[in-house]
Write an enzyme that holds these catalytic residues in place. Structure first.
Site, PDB file in Angstrom:
ATOM      1  N   SER A 128       0.821  -1.219   0.000  1.00  0.00           N
ATOM      2  CA  SER A 128       0.000   0.000   0.000  1.00  0.00           C
ATOM      3  C   SER A 128       0.856   1.271   0.000  1.00  0.00           C
ATOM      4  O   SER A 128       0.670   2.154  -0.845  1.00  0.00           O
ATOM      5  CB  SER A 128      -0.896   0.014   1.234  1.00  0.00           C
ATOM      6  OG  SER A 128      -1.647  -1.170   1.306  1.00  0.00           O
ATOM      7  N   GLU A 159       9.303  -5.577  -6.355  1.00  0.00           N
ATOM      8  CA  GLU A 159       8.446  -6.395  -5.488  1.00  0.00           C
ATOM      9  C   GLU A 159       8.772  -7.864  -5.729  1.00  0.00           C
ATOM     10  O   GLU A 159       8.763  -8.333  -6.864  1.00  0.00           O
ATOM     11  CB  GLU A 159       6.967  -6.116  -5.797  1.00  0.00           C
ATOM     12  CG  GLU A 159       5.987  -7.032  -5.090  1.00  0.00           C
ATOM     13  CD  GLU A 159       6.112  -7.021  -3.550  1.00  0.00           C
ATOM     14  OE1 GLU A 159       6.018  -5.934  -2.957  1.00  0.00           O
ATOM     15  OE2 GLU A 159       6.315  -8.108  -2.978  1.00  0.00           O
ATOM     16  N   THR A 168       0.697  -6.820   1.849  1.00  0.00           N
ATOM     17  CA  THR A 168      -0.094  -7.561   2.832  1.00  0.00           C
ATOM     18  C   THR A 168      -1.582  -7.281   2.676  1.00  0.00           C
ATOM     19  O   THR A 168      -2.406  -8.209   2.644  1.00  0.00           O
ATOM     20  CB  THR A 168       0.347  -7.160   4.257  1.00  0.00           C
ATOM     21  OG1 THR A 168       1.740  -7.433   4.400  1.00  0.00           O
ATOM     22  CG2 THR A 168      -0.431  -7.924   5.314  1.00  0.00           C
ATOM     23  N   CYS A 169      -1.946  -6.015   2.588  1.00  0.00           N
ATOM     24  CA  CYS A 169      -3.363  -5.638   2.604  1.00  0.00           C
ATOM     25  C   CYS A 169      -4.150  -6.367   1.516  1.00  0.00           C
ATOM     26  O   CYS A 169      -5.190  -6.960   1.772  1.00  0.00           O
ATOM     27  CB  CYS A 169      -3.475  -4.120   2.441  1.00  0.00           C
ATOM     28  SG  CYS A 169      -5.166  -3.568   2.319  1.00  0.00           S
ATOM     29  N   CYS A 180      -6.109  -7.071   4.872  1.00  0.00           N
ATOM     30  CA  CYS A 180      -7.420  -6.406   4.883  1.00  0.00           C
ATOM     31  C   CYS A 180      -8.418  -6.964   3.870  1.00  0.00           C
ATOM     32  O   CYS A 180      -9.564  -7.269   4.227  1.00  0.00           O
ATOM     33  CB  CYS A 180      -7.271  -4.917   4.581  1.00  0.00           C
ATOM     34  SG  CYS A 180      -5.713  -4.173   5.056  1.00  0.00           S
ATOM     35  N   LYS A 211      -9.259 -10.822   4.165  1.00  0.00           N
ATOM     36  CA  LYS A 211      -9.888 -10.951   5.497  1.00  0.00           C
ATOM     37  C   LYS A 211     -11.330 -10.492   5.450  1.00  0.00           C
ATOM     38  O   LYS A 211     -12.236 -11.174   5.923  1.00  0.00           O
ATOM     39  CB  LYS A 211      -9.060 -10.140   6.502  1.00  0.00           C
ATOM     40  CG  LYS A 211      -9.543 -10.105   7.926  1.00  0.00           C
ATOM     41  CD  LYS A 211     -10.553  -9.036   8.237  1.00  0.00           C
ATOM     42  CE  LYS A 211     -10.198  -7.650   7.802  1.00  0.00           C
ATOM     43  NZ  LYS A 211      -9.150  -7.008   8.587  1.00  0.00           N
ATOM     44  N   TYR A 222      -6.046  -7.418  16.878  1.00  0.00           N
ATOM     45  CA  TYR A 222      -6.959  -7.333  15.731  1.00  0.00           C
ATOM     46  C   TYR A 222      -7.135  -8.689  15.044  1.00  0.00           C
ATOM     47  O   TYR A 222      -8.241  -9.144  14.797  1.00  0.00           O
ATOM     48  CB  TYR A 222      -6.361  -6.415  14.657  1.00  0.00           C
ATOM     49  CG  TYR A 222      -6.469  -4.943  14.868  1.00  0.00           C
ATOM     50  CD1 TYR A 222      -5.594  -4.266  15.715  1.00  0.00           C
ATOM     51  CD2 TYR A 222      -7.412  -4.201  14.172  1.00  0.00           C
ATOM     52  CE1 TYR A 222      -5.668  -2.896  15.859  1.00  0.00           C
ATOM     53  CE2 TYR A 222      -7.491  -2.825  14.310  1.00  0.00           C
ATOM     54  CZ  TYR A 222      -6.607  -2.174  15.160  1.00  0.00           C
ATOM     55  OH  TYR A 222      -6.684  -0.821  15.299  1.00  0.00           O
ATOM     56  N   GLU A 253     -10.508 -11.142  14.760  1.00  0.00           N
ATOM     57  CA  GLU A 253     -11.117 -11.230  13.421  1.00  0.00           C
ATOM     58  C   GLU A 253     -11.153 -12.685  12.953  1.00  0.00           C
ATOM     59  O   GLU A 253     -12.184 -13.174  12.456  1.00  0.00           O
ATOM     60  CB  GLU A 253     -10.344 -10.359  12.426  1.00  0.00           C
ATOM     61  CG  GLU A 253     -10.514  -8.875  12.710  1.00  0.00           C
ATOM     62  CD  GLU A 253      -9.833  -7.946  11.722  1.00  0.00           C
ATOM     63  OE1 GLU A 253     -10.224  -6.778  11.650  1.00  0.00           O
ATOM     64  OE2 GLU A 253      -8.897  -8.376  11.019  1.00  0.00           O
ATOM     65  N   GLY A 270       1.218 -10.560  16.742  1.00  0.00           N
ATOM     66  CA  GLY A 270       1.945  -9.368  16.321  1.00  0.00           C
ATOM     67  C   GLY A 270       2.770  -9.600  15.065  1.00  0.00           C
ATOM     68  O   GLY A 270       2.906 -10.730  14.582  1.00  0.00           O
ATOM     69  N   ALA A 307     -11.193   0.057  12.609  1.00  0.00           N
ATOM     70  CA  ALA A 307     -12.254  -0.932  12.815  1.00  0.00           C
ATOM     71  C   ALA A 307     -11.624  -2.291  13.003  1.00  0.00           C
ATOM     72  O   ALA A 307     -10.570  -2.576  12.438  1.00  0.00           O
ATOM     73  CB  ALA A 307     -13.191  -0.968  11.615  1.00  0.00           C
ATOM     74  N   HIS A 336     -33.435   8.293  10.508  1.00  0.00           N
ATOM     75  CA  HIS A 336     -34.294   7.329  11.180  1.00  0.00           C
ATOM     76  C   HIS A 336     -34.902   6.336  10.190  1.00  0.00           C
ATOM     77  O   HIS A 336     -35.315   6.750   9.115  1.00  0.00           O
ATOM     78  CB  HIS A 336     -35.415   8.087  11.900  1.00  0.00           C
ATOM     79  CG  HIS A 336     -36.229   7.213  12.785  1.00  0.00           C
ATOM     80  ND1 HIS A 336     -35.732   6.656  13.947  1.00  0.00           N
ATOM     81  CD2 HIS A 336     -37.503   6.776  12.655  1.00  0.00           C
ATOM     82  CE1 HIS A 336     -36.681   5.914  14.505  1.00  0.00           C
ATOM     83  NE2 HIS A 336     -37.751   5.971  13.748  1.00  0.00           N
ATOM     84  N   GLU A 388     -28.086   6.740  14.324  1.00  0.00           N
ATOM     85  CA  GLU A 388     -28.743   7.921  14.906  1.00  0.00           C
ATOM     86  C   GLU A 388     -28.587   7.958  16.433  1.00  0.00           C
ATOM     87  O   GLU A 388     -28.716   9.010  17.044  1.00  0.00           O
ATOM     88  CB  GLU A 388     -30.215   8.003  14.515  1.00  0.00           C
ATOM     89  CG  GLU A 388     -31.083   6.929  15.129  1.00  0.00           C
ATOM     90  CD  GLU A 388     -32.570   7.052  14.737  1.00  0.00           C
ATOM     91  OE1 GLU A 388     -33.068   8.180  14.713  1.00  0.00           O
ATOM     92  OE2 GLU A 388     -33.191   6.010  14.459  1.00  0.00           O
TER      93      GLU A 388
END
Ligand code: NDP
Length: 452
Positions: A14, A34, A41-42, A47, A50, A176, A180, A261, A341, A436, A441
């Site tokens: 990323s 690369e 990883t992402c 991410c 996952k 995390y 998850e 970790g 998140a 609503h 809300e």
């Protein structure tokens, strides 16, 4: 002195890709190497896959809950190989998009292993290049404690490619990735035990959030074992894994998954040819402009171990490209109020200070909390409850932190993060009209503090 490149980036994850593309857009001659997979990883083992597995796991509850809305099914089955092969196809597509993004922005892509060969030199599979600036964006790698039998354990890197869903899984760690994956394995039907070495997982998150998630995961049937850690793993003749805990108990499983970790990925990087210093945890030490102790070499993303989140690496990549090639437009990354998140089931969304952090920082706080059964579940058997919490400075009325456990918490908190960045007070929340009927809300209708 003339160089082959203005900027040579090691690692097309990323942060590296973002820095390379922006630098090329600013007119720099950029190369990127690369050795593993485009997107890092992402995109490949983080991410993105996952989240796809989390969606997959959520269907379990969706099918169950749909009965309350009149749906019936016969013979609902889950097939892990189908999920994994569809996921692989999507990741392959994203790898292609990353390749196009790089090539179309004029970056020279070298698919091979890069090693530093001095302050301005890099070698990729035997080919040597020089560069005015070098950027290390090699990311991180899962790390496991050194216990006997650790070779029988897997990490997130392998979990995404398992041939079959294990029947019984032990998930080790309280961060995390462990919550998850415990949610993923459990949701997809594996008998799942989560082991964490201290009294309550997700250290650093708001205590109400941690306790609420503990309740929800237990209710769903995830076996939570706190103050528990594995001392050794043995493989039996039939392939069953036997984990002996430090307290002497033994647990059997078909898979032991470690999420304890991530370390910086510096293997075989040729660091001995330069004077790049590491910090006490082994991550690359950088100054506020991501410069290492070697003047021409910078580093961003997980390899500097600051905040291991994709959007942070993206922000660092952009900031660095501007710093090097558009200094007039340079704006440092603001590390305050980073929303995040955890895609456990239910999700956690959070931004700003936890209640404990706010108190320790000397704030006099007002706490607003709401716990409720989401409307979608009222026709179902599910007893899942949502938690929403605001931590407010009692003197300035500023909202210091906002925390949620419940469906779509990540989606909801992104907007709240904008409000907190803008310095919103509780009064601003109160004056905002709700949408609503939504769960979100609740954040603008919290009237009475629960504690002060
Ligand atoms: P974390 O740092 O979040 O958590 C590591 C966990 O492992 C902690 O609970 C820690 O315990 C425990 N642990 C560490 N060492 C040992 C040990 N030797 N024995 C037993 N337990 C141990 O790491 P993760 O691997 O979960 O994730 C890495 C990073 O990736 C995260 O910090 C996050 O930045 C990022 N990430 C972000 C996601 C997202 O945004 N949704 C998703 C996945 C990852 P203790 O609390 O005692 O230190």
């Amino acid at each position: 002195m003339s160089f082959d490149f203005d900027l040579f980036v090691i690692g097309a994850g990323s942060g590296g890709v973002r820095a390379a593309r922006f630098a090329a857009g600013f007119g720099a001659k950029v190369g990127i190497a690369e050795s593993r997979y485009l997107g890092g990883t992402c995109v490949n083992v983080g991410c993105v896959p996952k989240k796809l597995l989390v969606y997959g796991a959520h269907f379990h509850e969706d099918f169950e809950q749909s009965a309350g809305f009149g749906w019936t099914y016969e013979d609902v089955k889950f097939d892990w190989p189908t999920l994994i092969s569809n996921k692989n196809r999507e990741i392959h597509r994203l790898n292609g998009i990353y390749r196009n993004l790089l090539v179309n922005s004029g970056v020279t892509l070298l698919e091979g292993h890069a090693q530093l060969r001095g302050a301005h030199a890099v070698e990729v599979d035997g080919q040597r290049f020089t560069a005015k600036h070098i950027l290390i964006a090699t990311g991180g790698w899962p790390q496991l404690p050194d216990i006997p039998g650790k070779e029988h354990a897997i990490t997130s890197n392998e979990a995404f490619f398992l041939d079959q869903l294990p029947r019984r899984v032990l998930v080790v760690g309280g961060g995390y990735i462990s919550v998850e994956f415990a949610s993923i394995f459990h949701g997809l039907g594996a008998e799942t035990t989560l082991l964490y070495r201290r009294e309550l997982f997700l250290r650093g998150f708001d205590r109400s959030v941690r306790e609420h998630l503990r309740g929800e995961l237990s209710r769903k049937g995830v076996n939570l074992q706190f103050n528990a850690d594995i001392a050794r793993i043995d493989k039996q003749a039939d392939g069953t894994l036997s984990a002996t805990l430090r307290d002497g108990r033994a647990l059997e499983a078909d898979c032991v998954f470690y999420a304890t970790g991530r370390r910086p990925m510096l293997d075989n990087l040729g660091l001995e040819s330069v004077s790049v210093e590491l910090d006490e945890r082994g991550f690359i030490k950088v100054d506020e402009t991501y410069r290492t102790s070697e003047q021409s070499i910078h580093a961003i993303g997980d390899v500097i171990g600051r905040v291991q989140l994709t959007p942070v690496a993206l922000a660092e990549g952009m900031a660095l490209a501007r710093h090097l090639f558009r200094p007039d437009e340079y704006r440092p990354v603001d590390y305050r109020l980073i929303p995040t998140a955890v895609f456990s089931l239910p999700n956690i969304g959070t931004v700003g200070l936890s209640e404990d952090e706010a108190r320790s920082a000397g704030h006099r706080v007002k706490i607003f909390e709401s716990r409720f059964r989401p409307m979608k579940l009222t026709l179902t058997e599910s007893q899942e409850r949502t938690l929403m919490k605001l931590v407010v400075d009692a003197d300035s009325d500023k909202v210091l932190g906002c925390h949620m456990v419940g469906p779509d918490a990540g989606e909801i908190l992104q907007g709240i993060a904008v409000a907190l960045k803008a310095g919103a007070t509780k009064q601003v929340f109160d004056e905002t009209i709700g949408i609503h009927p939504t769960a979100a809300e609740e954040f603008v209708t919290l009237r009475t503090p629960v504690g002060a």
